[in-house]
Design an enzyme around this catalytic site. Sequence first.
Site, mmCIF file in Angstrom:
data_model
loop_
_atom_site.group_PDB
_atom_site.id
_atom_site.type_symbol
_atom_site.label_atom_id
_atom_site.label_comp_id
_atom_site.label_asym_id
_atom_site.label_seq_id
_atom_site.Cartn_x
_atom_site.Cartn_y
_atom_site.Cartn_z
ATOM 1 N N SER A 149 -8.649 34.825 33.678
ATOM 2 C CA SER A 149 -10.061 34.429 33.844
ATOM 3 C C SER A 149 -11.154 35.339 34.113
ATOM 4 O O SER A 149 -10.575 36.330 34.711
ATOM 5 C CB SER A 149 -10.064 33.358 34.968
ATOM 6 N N TYR A 164 -8.115 30.463 43.460
ATOM 7 C CA TYR A 164 -8.127 30.596 42.051
ATOM 8 C C TYR A 164 -8.448 31.981 41.467
ATOM 9 O O TYR A 164 -7.817 32.561 40.686
ATOM 10 C CB TYR A 164 -9.514 29.595 41.511
ATOM 11 N N LYS A 168 -5.639 34.255 39.431
ATOM 12 C CA LYS A 168 -6.049 34.793 38.201
ATOM 13 C C LYS A 168 -6.316 36.473 38.190
ATOM 14 O O LYS A 168 -5.716 36.907 37.335
ATOM 15 C CB LYS A 168 -7.348 34.525 37.838
#
Length: 259
Positions: A149, A164, A168
């Site tokens: 991402s 998150y 990533k």
Amino acid sequence: MKGIEKFSLKDKVAFVTGGARGIGKAVATGFAEAGAHIVIADLDVEEGQKTAAALAAENGVRTLAVKTDVTKPESVADLIATIDREFGHLDIAFCNAGICINAPAKDMTYEQWSKVININLTGVFLTAQAAGKYMIDKSIKGSIINTASMSAHIVNVPQPQCAYNASKAGVIQLTKSLAIEWAAFGVRVNSISPGYIGTELVKASPTLIPLIDKWNAMAPMHRLGDPTELQTVTLYLASDASSFTTGSDVIVDGAFTCF
Ligand code: NDP
């Protein structure tokens, strides 16, 4: 093989985790349009079956949906065994399933942290590991693509999402590590880093919907990406067109991370 033919996936077999909807579904569609047989590996097997049936009908390829939990080694092993039984080989793995939980770091629970890391990082490891081992054991010169991402490169604002972002960033280092270990076997491993994409992960999240206008105001192109805008970069990475590309991360974010 020359030119555009290098992009063909004719008769290759690909699995796509999180392929029932969103980015996974769009990428699976691009692979099927290029001639690949598709295995949708998703927790939501009912939606996966609908996606698989549509891809087969529209593209004349073989498809299958396999209920898969990427966090469970036995479930991933069952996915690989099913692919071996039904297709006899595996050429492309798109390790893509992921979730996001927003919570300030000081309040984030162990359960929230673990859930995100387990799906987004451990899940990518387990599926890429299983695919890589299968390809190496069968001397298949395959391609593995992991979904990272733009959050691996920048910290999104204003929403707090430390688990998150960390997961990533981990996907990118994992990708490079696997690329180095498996280069000698002809197995390539790359990642993509999308910017904000208009999928249910974003559009169906009550906490994220109010933020879309803020993100678009910050974005140089002033819009979300569409999942179909990831089809050609993944086709490149999946196909022989990218035969000298491994250990790379491709950012597709409309220049969001440029400033
Ligand atoms: P969606 O939420 O639209 O789709 C994710 C799919 O993954 C769902 O079908 C979901 O099933 C499935 N899934 C969730 N957990 C598991 C699991 N443990 N095992 C197997 N499948 C699972 O997400 P997107 O398409 O938006 O995102 C796909 C990937 O792209 C993720 O890794 C995400 O982090 C990444 N990404 C997304 C961006 C965006 O803006 N949308 C931006 C950058 C990266 P179920 O419905 O049952 O949970």
